[in-house]
Design a protein around this motif. Sequence first.
Motif, PDB file in Angstrom:
ATOM      1  N   VAL A  59       1.151  -1.637  -0.177  1.00 29.46           N
ATOM      2  CA  VAL A  59      -0.179   0.062  -0.322  1.00 29.46           C
ATOM      3  C   VAL A  59       1.315   0.835   0.362  1.00 29.46           C
ATOM      4  O   VAL A  59       2.261   1.697   1.370  1.00 29.46           O
ATOM      5  CB  VAL A  59      -0.766   0.335   0.560  1.00 29.46           C
ATOM      6  N   ALA A  99      -4.542  -6.000  -1.213  1.00 34.85           N
ATOM      7  CA  ALA A  99      -4.605  -4.181  -2.309  1.00 34.85           C
ATOM      8  C   ALA A  99      -6.519  -4.213  -3.147  1.00 34.85           C
ATOM      9  O   ALA A  99      -6.500  -4.225  -3.038  1.00 34.85           O
ATOM     10  CB  ALA A  99      -3.323  -4.748  -3.250  1.00 34.85           C
ATOM     11  N   CYS A 129      -2.915   0.590  -4.133  1.00 37.20           N
ATOM     12  CA  CYS A 129      -2.303  -0.667  -3.571  1.00 37.20           C
ATOM     13  C   CYS A 129      -1.675  -1.647  -5.090  1.00 37.20           C
ATOM     14  O   CYS A 129      -3.031  -1.191  -5.778  1.00 37.20           O
ATOM     15  CB  CYS A 129      -4.265  -0.921  -2.979  1.00 37.20           C
TER      16      CYS A 129
END
Length: 202
Positions: A59, A99, A129
């Motif tokens: 992230v 993600a 992400c």
Amino acid sequence: MNSTREVILDATSHVSDATPDGAAWLASAGPYPRSTLALWEERPQAPVVLPCGSAFDVVSAPAIFGRRMLDRMWDEGPGSGPVAEFRGRMLLFAAPGTAQRLPSLLEWEEWSARGRTGGRTGAVPPLLCHGAGDAVTVPAPVGVPARSGSRWLVAPDTRLPWLPGPEILLWAAVRAARAAVRISIFPPADQDAKVYDVSRRR
């Protein structure tokens, strides 16, 4: 020629260096782990591009907001997995699948706060992400190569590091957003001096 293990152990005074086990975990993310380790044996200060989705997701947050998330995770939460900086972004290594799940959790938090000024995630900047099908530039195991723009803040130190999932990162983002409302957007002057005690990690 020194092995990767010897090169890394020679630099144990640097808290931002990966251990040999940490380097092995990073290399395991790619299709050719032995080739990655061989590259690092020859050039231990070389960053590499590794795929996400198997060993980890990533992230990516703007540096200042990412630092706030990291502070929340260490000061009030369970700690973090490995964390790197790359070209003005904070890369938080997360559990595979994060993600895919985190964006919908952020959206749900915003929806559940409709009618409130700004919502709960109104101050959360867009988080990038990276999961299956994506790749990220991973800092070198040791040192900070000149002009590379990448370095470890919390370096990997084991072959099976603990990685936060989407719920923990959601919690950290919401807490960081709340803190951003109360404090200046400018980081403290000694921000680079912060060291995260990985022995506290749960």
